[in-house]
Write a protein that holds these residues in place. Sequence first.
Motif, PDB file in Angstrom:
ATOM      1  N   HIS A 209       3.760  19.724 107.476  1.00 11.42           N
ATOM      2  CA  HIS A 209       4.328  19.412 108.796  1.00 11.42           C
ATOM      3  C   HIS A 209       4.003  20.507 109.807  1.00 11.42           C
ATOM      4  O   HIS A 209       3.701  20.220 110.979  1.00 11.42           O
ATOM      5  CB  HIS A 209       5.841  19.232 108.678  1.00 11.42           C
ATOM      6  CG  HIS A 209       6.253  18.075 107.835  1.00 11.42           C
ATOM      7  ND1 HIS A 209       5.583  16.868 107.851  1.00 11.42           N
ATOM      8  CD2 HIS A 209       7.272  17.929 106.947  1.00 11.42           C
ATOM      9  CE1 HIS A 209       6.164  16.030 107.016  1.00 11.42           C
ATOM     10  NE2 HIS A 209       7.184  16.654 106.454  1.00 11.42           N
ATOM     11  N   LEU A 210       4.057  21.755 109.361  1.00 13.27           N
ATOM     12  CA  LEU A 210       3.702  22.855 110.254  1.00 13.27           C
ATOM     13  C   LEU A 210       2.227  22.787 110.651  1.00 13.27           C
ATOM     14  O   LEU A 210       1.880  23.011 111.817  1.00 13.27           O
ATOM     15  CB  LEU A 210       3.992  24.197 109.573  1.00 13.27           C
ATOM     16  CG  LEU A 210       5.447  24.660 109.561  1.00 13.27           C
ATOM     17  CD1 LEU A 210       5.590  25.926 108.729  1.00 13.27           C
ATOM     18  CD2 LEU A 210       5.951  24.896 110.979  1.00 13.27           C
ATOM     19  N   ALA A 211       1.373  22.466 109.678  1.00 15.65           N
ATOM     20  CA  ALA A 211      -0.050  22.358 109.985  1.00 15.65           C
ATOM     21  C   ALA A 211      -0.304  21.245 111.002  1.00 15.65           C
ATOM     22  O   ALA A 211      -1.109  21.410 111.931  1.00 15.65           O
ATOM     23  CB  ALA A 211      -0.837  22.087 108.700  1.00 15.65           C
ATOM     24  N   THR A 212       0.395  20.120 110.853  1.00 20.84           N
ATOM     25  CA  THR A 212       0.239  19.028 111.823  1.00 20.84           C
ATOM     26  C   THR A 212       0.710  19.467 113.207  1.00 20.84           C
ATOM     27  O   THR A 212       0.076  19.135 114.220  1.00 20.84           O
ATOM     28  CB  THR A 212       1.032  17.795 111.362  1.00 20.84           C
ATOM     29  OG1 THR A 212       0.614  17.415 110.052  1.00 20.84           O
ATOM     30  CG2 THR A 212       0.810  16.625 112.309  1.00 20.84           C
ATOM     31  N   PHE A 213       1.796  20.216 113.251  1.00 20.50           N
ATOM     32  CA  PHE A 213       2.301  20.687 114.545  1.00 20.50           C
ATOM     33  C   PHE A 213       1.328  21.662 115.181  1.00 20.50           C
ATOM     34  O   PHE A 213       1.125  21.656 116.413  1.00 20.50           O
ATOM     35  CB  PHE A 213       3.672  21.340 114.373  1.00 20.50           C
ATOM     36  CG  PHE A 213       4.710  20.820 115.321  1.00 20.50           C
ATOM     37  CD1 PHE A 213       4.538  20.906 116.690  1.00 20.50           C
ATOM     38  CD2 PHE A 213       5.859  20.224 114.859  1.00 20.50           C
ATOM     39  CE1 PHE A 213       5.488  20.427 117.581  1.00 20.50           C
ATOM     40  CE2 PHE A 213       6.820  19.727 115.722  1.00 20.50           C
ATOM     41  CZ  PHE A 213       6.635  19.838 117.088  1.00 20.50           C
ATOM     42  N   LEU A 214       0.710  22.514 114.376  1.00 20.13           N
ATOM     43  CA  LEU A 214      -0.262  23.459 114.923  1.00 20.13           C
ATOM     44  C   LEU A 214      -1.509  22.732 115.412  1.00 20.13           C
ATOM     45  O   LEU A 214      -2.092  23.106 116.443  1.00 20.13           O
ATOM     46  CB  LEU A 214      -0.627  24.498 113.861  1.00 20.13           C
ATOM     47  CG  LEU A 214       0.515  25.453 113.471  1.00 20.13           C
ATOM     48  CD1 LEU A 214       0.093  26.340 112.314  1.00 20.13           C
ATOM     49  CD2 LEU A 214       0.961  26.297 114.654  1.00 20.13           C
ATOM     50  N   VAL A 215      -1.940  21.698 114.683  1.00 18.92           N
ATOM     51  CA  VAL A 215      -3.042  20.861 115.163  1.00 18.92           C
ATOM     52  C   VAL A 215      -2.668  20.225 116.501  1.00 18.92           C
ATOM     53  O   VAL A 215      -3.487  20.164 117.443  1.00 18.92           O
ATOM     54  CB  VAL A 215      -3.394  19.775 114.126  1.00 18.92           C
ATOM     55  CG1 VAL A 215      -4.353  18.741 114.713  1.00 18.92           C
ATOM     56  CG2 VAL A 215      -4.009  20.402 112.881  1.00 18.92           C
ATOM     57  N   ALA A 216      -1.417  19.761 116.603  1.00 17.81           N
ATOM     58  CA  ALA A 216      -0.958  19.157 117.854  1.00 17.81           C
ATOM     59  C   ALA A 216      -0.976  20.169 118.993  1.00 17.81           C
ATOM     60  O   ALA A 216      -1.362  19.842 120.124  1.00 17.81           O
ATOM     61  CB  ALA A 216       0.453  18.599 117.663  1.00 17.81           C
ATOM     62  N   ALA A 217      -0.557  21.405 118.706  1.00 18.81           N
ATOM     63  CA  ALA A 217      -0.541  22.434 119.749  1.00 18.81           C
ATOM     64  C   ALA A 217      -1.946  22.720 120.249  1.00 18.81           C
ATOM     65  O   ALA A 217      -2.185  22.822 121.460  1.00 18.81           O
ATOM     66  CB  ALA A 217       0.101  23.707 119.205  1.00 18.81           C
ATOM     67  N   ARG A 218      -2.907  22.859 119.329  1.00 13.73           N
ATOM     68  CA  ARG A 218      -4.282  23.115 119.746  1.00 13.73           C
ATOM     69  C   ARG A 218      -4.846  21.907 120.495  1.00 13.73           C
ATOM     70  O   ARG A 218      -5.569  22.066 121.488  1.00 13.73           O
ATOM     71  CB  ARG A 218      -5.145  23.420 118.518  1.00 13.73           C
ATOM     72  CG  ARG A 218      -4.799  24.733 117.829  1.00 13.73           C
ATOM     73  CD  ARG A 218      -5.033  25.900 118.759  1.00 13.73           C
ATOM     74  NE  ARG A 218      -4.853  27.189 118.088  1.00 13.73           N
ATOM     75  CZ  ARG A 218      -4.094  28.158 118.545  1.00 13.73           C
ATOM     76  NH1 ARG A 218      -3.411  27.986 119.666  1.00 13.73           N
ATOM     77  NH2 ARG A 218      -3.983  29.307 117.906  1.00 13.73           N
ATOM     78  N   THR A 219      -4.528  20.717 120.033  1.00 17.02           N
ATOM     79  CA  THR A 219      -5.005  19.508 120.708  1.00 17.02           C
ATOM     80  C   THR A 219      -4.441  19.419 122.116  1.00 17.02           C
ATOM     81  O   THR A 219      -5.127  18.978 123.053  1.00 17.02           O
ATOM     82  CB  THR A 219      -4.601  18.255 119.906  1.00 17.02           C
ATOM     83  OG1 THR A 219      -5.134  18.354 118.579  1.00 17.02           O
ATOM     84  CG2 THR A 219      -5.121  16.986 120.565  1.00 17.02           C
ATOM     85  N   ALA A 220      -3.183  19.831 122.290  1.00 12.46           N
ATOM     86  CA  ALA A 220      -2.550  19.785 123.607  1.00 12.46           C
ATOM     87  C   ALA A 220      -3.044  20.883 124.537  1.00 12.46           C
ATOM     88  O   ALA A 220      -2.642  20.933 125.708  1.00 12.46           O
ATOM     89  CB  ALA A 220      -1.034  19.888 123.455  1.00 12.46           C
ATOM     90  N   GLY A 221      -3.895  21.779 124.022  1.00 10.69           N
ATOM     91  CA  GLY A 221      -4.493  22.799 124.876  1.00 10.69           C
ATOM     92  C   GLY A 221      -3.879  24.169 124.769  1.00 10.69           C
ATOM     93  O   GLY A 221      -4.255  25.072 125.522  1.00 10.69           O
TER      94      GLY A 221
END
Length: 312
Positions: A209-221
């Motif tokens: 879940h943390l990895a998905t959130f970090l992917v989301a953060a990078r995707t969001a810029g």
Amino acid sequence: MFWAWARVVGGVGLLAVLLWQVGSGPFLAGVRLIDASALAAALVIGVLTTVCAAWRWSLVAGGLGVRLPMATAVAHCYRAVFLNATLPGGVLGDVHRAVRHGRDAGDVSRGIRAVVWERAAGQVVLVGVALVVLAAFPSPVRPYLPVAAALLVAGGLVVVLLARVLPNGGGSRWATALRTAVADVRSGLLARRTWFGVLVASAVMVAGHLATFLVAARTAGSDAPLSRLLPLTLLALLAMGLPLNVAGFGPREGVAAWVFGAAGLSAAEGVATATVYGALVLVASLPGAVVLLVRRRRIPVAAREASSGGGC
């Protein structure tokens, strides 16, 4: 019924406040920024976390004396994740799998308790990981960690003391429920053949879940370092435990907006990250929609065969 509506109204209210504070821009920008690599990462991580959830559930159910094959557990978990991500409250999928498994096993009570305890184990591990990470890295809640840890330890001691002083006899509803809970924890979570697997599965799920959130953060810029993002995403994950959401949206976005802003980033960045995370989780849960459709197709076929007298 009242609490079900209260959860929906609470989630809608939180989203309304967020829209009023930051506008619709962060929500829309987050969705527009999602690309194929982020979707692929979410699907792969989703497979890992769902299989671990099924493994944990199977271990706990087996400890409680309810048989649950791994393949069945994976299918039910995928369906539950999809329902959690698309229905208000964020827990209806787990309610469905608990009741369904209980009926299939011939013991609805144990089926429900197995899901309750495996989910509780996951939350305990998440809180433990959060305390360690939030103590190690700077975050807006760091000054309050000693108080929070003391309250958690005190609550745990109270539960242990109640369990130890509970009389063996007595037929009150609360005494019976507490004895059942103690027995469930001993056999379903702390037994020699289950505790390590439950711990490992829960830890891998938190990491996923943390990895998905970090992917989301990078995707969001977001270009903040991981040491800065990690505690913020953990706080947003903790907020997801609150059943005040609409298809998963609500507390997660609100807490993300607050912690990102308090950490010197921006509330809009937090909302965009949480929105991308919600979209990635929804995509990762889509195999559950397939399970749901296959199940619905099988039921009419079985009903037609039964009505026509088909069989061996």
